[in-house]
Scaffold this motif. Sequence first.
Motif, PDB file in Angstrom:
ATOM      1  N   VAL A 158       0.835  -1.197   0.000  1.00 50.70           N
ATOM      2  CA  VAL A 158       0.000   0.000   0.000  1.00 50.70           C
ATOM      3  C   VAL A 158       0.869   1.246   0.000  1.00 50.70           C
ATOM      4  O   VAL A 158       0.613   2.217  -0.738  1.00 50.70           O
ATOM      5  N   VAL A 159       1.937   1.251   0.827  1.00 49.39           N
ATOM      6  CA  VAL A 159       2.835   2.404   0.918  1.00 49.39           C
ATOM      7  C   VAL A 159       3.557   2.626  -0.413  1.00 49.39           C
ATOM      8  O   VAL A 159       3.693   3.764  -0.885  1.00 49.39           O
ATOM      9  N   LYS A 160       4.025   1.547  -1.037  1.00 45.22           N
ATOM     10  CA  LYS A 160       4.734   1.668  -2.323  1.00 45.22           C
ATOM     11  C   LYS A 160       3.830   2.296  -3.391  1.00 45.22           C
ATOM     12  O   LYS A 160       4.254   3.174  -4.160  1.00 45.22           O
ATOM     13  N   LYS A 161       2.591   1.858  -3.414  1.00 43.86           N
ATOM     14  CA  LYS A 161       1.633   2.416  -4.374  1.00 43.86           C
ATOM     15  C   LYS A 161       1.435   3.912  -4.122  1.00 43.86           C
ATOM     16  O   LYS A 161       1.394   4.724  -5.064  1.00 43.86           O
ATOM     17  N   ALA A 162       1.327   4.303  -2.837  1.00 45.64           N
ATOM     18  CA  ALA A 162       1.126   5.713  -2.491  1.00 45.64           C
ATOM     19  C   ALA A 162       2.340   6.558  -2.862  1.00 45.64           C
ATOM     20  O   ALA A 162       2.201   7.678  -3.383  1.00 45.64           O
ATOM     21  N   ILE A 163       3.550   6.039  -2.597  1.00 42.92           N
ATOM     22  CA  ILE A 163       4.769   6.776  -2.921  1.00 42.92           C
ATOM     23  C   ILE A 163       4.877   7.003  -4.426  1.00 42.92           C
ATOM     24  O   ILE A 163       5.220   8.105  -4.891  1.00 42.92           O
ATOM     25  N   ASP A 164       4.588   5.970  -5.198  1.00 47.42           N
ATOM     26  CA  ASP A 164       4.647   6.102  -6.655  1.00 47.42           C
ATOM     27  C   ASP A 164       3.683   7.175  -7.143  1.00 47.42           C
ATOM     28  O   ASP A 164       4.025   8.010  -8.013  1.00 47.42           O
ATOM     29  N   ASP A 183      -8.428   4.270  -1.858  1.00 44.25           N
ATOM     30  CA  ASP A 183      -8.305   2.795  -1.815  1.00 44.25           C
ATOM     31  C   ASP A 183      -7.149   2.341  -0.933  1.00 44.25           C
ATOM     32  O   ASP A 183      -6.341   1.485  -1.318  1.00 44.25           O
ATOM     33  N   LEU A 184      -7.036   2.940   0.249  1.00 45.77           N
ATOM     34  CA  LEU A 184      -5.988   2.521   1.191  1.00 45.77           C
ATOM     35  C   LEU A 184      -6.502   1.499   2.189  1.00 45.77           C
ATOM     36  O   LEU A 184      -5.787   1.103   3.102  1.00 45.77           O
ATOM     37  N   SER A 185      -7.760   1.085   2.020  1.00 46.43           N
ATOM     38  CA  SER A 185      -8.311   0.112   2.966  1.00 46.43           C
ATOM     39  C   SER A 185      -7.700  -1.248   2.718  1.00 46.43           C
ATOM     40  O   SER A 185      -7.277  -1.574   1.620  1.00 46.43           O
ATOM     41  N   GLY A 186      -7.655  -2.056   3.752  1.00 43.48           N
ATOM     42  CA  GLY A 186      -7.088  -3.403   3.643  1.00 43.48           C
ATOM     43  C   GLY A 186      -7.240  -4.135   4.943  1.00 43.48           C
ATOM     44  O   GLY A 186      -8.171  -3.903   5.703  1.00 43.48           O
ATOM     45  N   MET A 187      -6.276  -4.981   5.240  1.00 43.93           N
ATOM     46  CA  MET A 187      -6.405  -5.844   6.407  1.00 43.93           C
ATOM     47  C   MET A 187      -6.322  -5.046   7.706  1.00 43.93           C
ATOM     48  O   MET A 187      -7.016  -5.316   8.659  1.00 43.93           O
ATOM     49  N   LYS A 188      -5.455  -4.059   7.767  1.00 46.04           N
ATOM     50  CA  LYS A 188      -5.276  -3.268   8.981  1.00 46.04           C
ATOM     51  C   LYS A 188      -5.301  -1.787   8.619  1.00 46.04           C
ATOM     52  O   LYS A 188      -4.267  -1.172   8.357  1.00 46.04           O
ATOM     53  N   GLN A 189      -6.472  -1.189   8.583  1.00 46.65           N
ATOM     54  CA  GLN A 189      -6.615   0.175   8.095  1.00 46.65           C
ATOM     55  C   GLN A 189      -5.777   1.175   8.877  1.00 46.65           C
ATOM     56  O   GLN A 189      -5.042   1.969   8.298  1.00 46.65           O
ATOM     57  N   ASP A 190      -5.882   1.181  10.207  1.00 46.94           N
ATOM     58  CA  ASP A 190      -5.203   2.190  11.012  1.00 46.94           C
ATOM     59  C   ASP A 190      -3.701   2.159  10.789  1.00 46.94           C
ATOM     60  O   ASP A 190      -3.061   3.203  10.611  1.00 46.94           O
ATOM     61  N   SER A 191      -3.107   0.971  10.783  1.00 44.64           N
ATOM     62  CA  SER A 191      -1.662   0.884  10.613  1.00 44.64           C
ATOM     63  C   SER A 191      -1.258   1.303   9.214  1.00 44.64           C
ATOM     64  O   SER A 191      -0.220   1.931   9.011  1.00 44.64           O
TER      65      SER A 191
END
Length: 518
Positions: A158-164, A183-191
């Motif tokens: 998720v972080v790699k996608k955001a950085i790109d 679309d940053l939701s996933g298994m652990k949203q807060d983290s």
Amino acid sequence: MDVGAAEFARCLPSLRDRVGRAAFLGLDMEFTGLHSVFPQNNQPSLFDSPAERYQKVRQSVQRFTITQLGLAIFSEENSNKYVVHSYNFFLFPSTLGVMDAEFTLSASSIQFLSHYGFDYNKFLKDGIPYMNELQEKILSQRLLQGSWEVCSALNMNVVKKAIDEVTCWIAAAKEGDSIILQDLSGMKQDSQMLDVQLVLRQALPNVWTEPLGADEVMVKKVSPQHRRLLESSSHDSCQKELILTSARGFTNLFQIIVKAKKPLVGHNMLMDLCHLHDKFYNPLPESYEEFKKNIHHLFPVLIDTKTVTKSIWKNYQFPRVSNLLEVYEVLCSSDLNPMDPSCPVIALASDSVRYVLLKSAHLLLCSLTDDAAKANSSFSQYLTMLAEYLNKVNVIRGGVSSINFSGEDASCQYPPPLVVCVRGWPRLDERQIYQELQPLCRFDIRRLSENQFILLSNRFKHVIRVLRDYKNHPKLQISVYRHWRHSPHVNCLLKVSGIVALWSLLAFVLGASPSRSP
């Protein structure tokens, strides 16, 4: 009421208020496993001293984790009425930043949880994070250093996608421009939300981030001076204390419970206490005595319903049952507990209906007081009735019947040990003797010497049965263990003493012989 990460922050204020007003708290847990098979011989045994049992439990707690924690908050409405609020918290270790945890799954435990409808999706996707004080200290140091790393593979993607996306955008962006990462939701949203913001801020000194809703982050291009101004704002979602509060998760409630110092009730709760210490306070110490001291400091009043009901069996002659539901059903039976208007009344704020502690305490109160006292009984009176059981936590099949967290562990009255002398059965081991005796009864077995084994049982009838049935066995001679007769140390000492005595006698005889004249 089921509570996951999505609901926990919203429920925490009301939980704090209810815990503060509670008469006592009930606790139960589910784990990914109970007794580790590594190392070998880690199963509970009647040979275990309290310190030895603690080491076995400690090794298991370090391998497994908590999947669900049940908390029942009992509030005393009047002298004989209680309101109970029950919660089932789904827990999952924190994966924020460098935080990561390894744990083992026991096939039997997973099968047990599946049989009773445990929601693994809730556990994995919406489990409330938690950490102990050591982990919090490591995370706090990372935040102060300003060096943020992402450990979770899922968060990393998720972080790699955001950085790109931000890198492509910022080259042409003007100061004051913004972009919304979706679309940053996933298994652990807060983290994931925190990881995205902290990594972007660390990599790009001219951006500012703000969370928008559950799965969106706004990224804004700002000057370095404006960035420093925003960082000092009390509304910054990435402030150190807010991050630590989020990462602590369920540990925040644990600390509320510890601070409240309410009586804590469980059933066979030794494993629960070890996990509470390890997961929310500090890693379990090597020292058994230090563990006892820490638990007594955290929870000054412990009540194990297994310890209480074991005593009531003797007084009320009801069937020996160990399962908590079975205990409840026996306590509610008409034979044992006929309609009694003075029996405590439970007003259910949820679907919990099993209040073994109050039923047990009421039975004790009825046996020792008059009708007037029963009719106006309060929890403080029940606590007085239970005084001899306070802080004594049951030990399943161990060298003592309970661990006393506020004093010395008392020895228990077990049947005498037996000794097996093997004749004409070479290379016999503990497993083979166990299989030989298993159809008759259960014993814990330990090798004493090459052809001798000690048997321990917690049932007198098993000892009597084996002594009777093996009285004339051709290969296994079973008798009551006598330390002076069967102990290898005593036998060795007797042999050495015999040799010394023999040489002394020989020296005396030779020294006393008359010399011959030439």
